[in-house]
Design a protein around this motif. Structure first.
Motif, mmCIF file in Angstrom:
data_model
loop_
_atom_site.group_PDB
_atom_site.id
_atom_site.type_symbol
_atom_site.label_atom_id
_atom_site.label_comp_id
_atom_site.label_asym_id
_atom_site.label_seq_id
_atom_site.Cartn_x
_atom_site.Cartn_y
_atom_site.Cartn_z
ATOM 1 N N TYR A 9 -47.556 -0.606 -21.434
ATOM 2 C CA TYR A 9 -48.250 -1.615 -20.425
ATOM 3 C C TYR A 9 -48.222 -3.075 -20.896
ATOM 4 C CZ TYR A 9 -49.704 3.080 -18.720
ATOM 5 O OH TYR A 9 -49.566 4.361 -18.064
ATOM 6 N N PHE A 52 -54.563 -1.514 -15.791
ATOM 7 C CA PHE A 52 -53.256 -0.967 -16.136
ATOM 8 C C PHE A 52 -52.670 -0.877 -14.820
ATOM 9 C CE2 PHE A 52 -53.691 0.840 -20.493
ATOM 10 C CZ PHE A 52 -55.047 0.780 -20.556
ATOM 11 N N GLY A 53 -51.463 -1.380 -15.161
ATOM 12 C CA GLY A 53 -50.465 -1.166 -13.887
ATOM 13 C C GLY A 53 -49.663 0.114 -13.973
ATOM 14 N N GLN A 54 -48.232 0.137 -13.415
ATOM 15 C CA GLN A 54 -47.368 1.436 -13.827
ATOM 16 C C GLN A 54 -46.808 1.411 -15.046
ATOM 17 O OE1 GLN A 54 -47.682 4.029 -11.480
ATOM 18 N NE2 GLN A 54 -49.373 2.560 -10.964
#
Lengths: 113, 113
Positions: B87, B103-105
């Motif tokens: 991340y 948090f993104g993917q």
């Protein structure tokens, strides 16, 4: 220096029961963050606490969820009247300051049956 | 906090360098670039962070472009244990920010023998 500790590591509750998740931050850390990771989803911020104070609870569901970080003892994330949708991994992180790196615990896996 | 864009997945041969890119074109002057990873549902692990200069520690190197619109995390000699979701997170330091991580993917890095 022991890392962030969380207990229990696994918790099974029936619908309608209460779940209490504990987080002991690293020694000297007075900032605690809780995150939730639903199955097959990303990590989502829930709440940020300093000793005896909630600083940011913008990610907490409005009902049934509460958190505390007392002067003595671990931080507690409490979920009342659990539902199946609460099944997730709950991680806490600690930090010596309100910024900089955060150190995560191993998580508590909550399963609601 | 500025938004980041990462490739969904990457492969890397064991023993080779893994270069993980991240775009953060809307980053502001006082936002830092952080990298964390999560190995198979364990708690996220802090890797490295930086503002504008390149950074190196025992785990990785962080290269930030001069305009700060993108960065690359480099694992110099990837091992099978580096297989994880990585991340890239951009966040402010200072009292105006509560320090929560968004948090993104992330990028799923698969290190192959």
């Amino acid at each position: 220096n022991a890392g962030v500790m969380q207990n229990p590591r696994h918790l099974v509750r029936r619908r309608g029961q209460e779940a209490r998740l504990r987080c002991s931050p690293m020694k000297g850390h007075s900032h605690v963050y809780w995150y939730r990771q639903l199955p097959e989803e990303g990590l989502k911020f829930m709440v940020y606490l300093q000793k005896e104070n909630i600083i940011d609870e913008s990610g907490m569901p409005k009902e049934r969820f509460s958190a505390e970080f007392p002067k003595e003892g671990p931080s507690i994330l409490r979920i009342q009247q659990v539902v199946r949708g609460d099944s997730a991994a709950y991680f806490c992180a600690s930090s010596p300051t309100g910024y900089g790196e955060q150190y995560f615990g191993p998580g508590t896996r909550l399963t609601v049956t | 906090d500025a938004k980041t864009t990462q490739p969904t997945s990457m492969d890397c041969a064991e023993g080779r360098a893994a270069n993980l890119p991240c775009n953060h074109s809307t980053i502001s002057g006082n936002e830092y670039v952080y990298w964390y990873r999560q190995i198979h549902s364990q708690g996220p692990q802090y890797i490295i962070h930086g503002l504008k200069n390149n950074e190196t520690n025992e785990m990785a190197s962080l290269i930030i472009t001069e305009d700060r619109k993108s960065s690359t995390l480099i694992l110099p000699h990837a091992t099978l244990r580096d297989t994880a979701v990585y991340y890239c997170i951009v966040r402010l330091h200072g009292s105006s920010n509560t320090g929560k991580l968004i948090f993104g993917q992330g990028t799923t890095l698969q290190v192959k023998p």
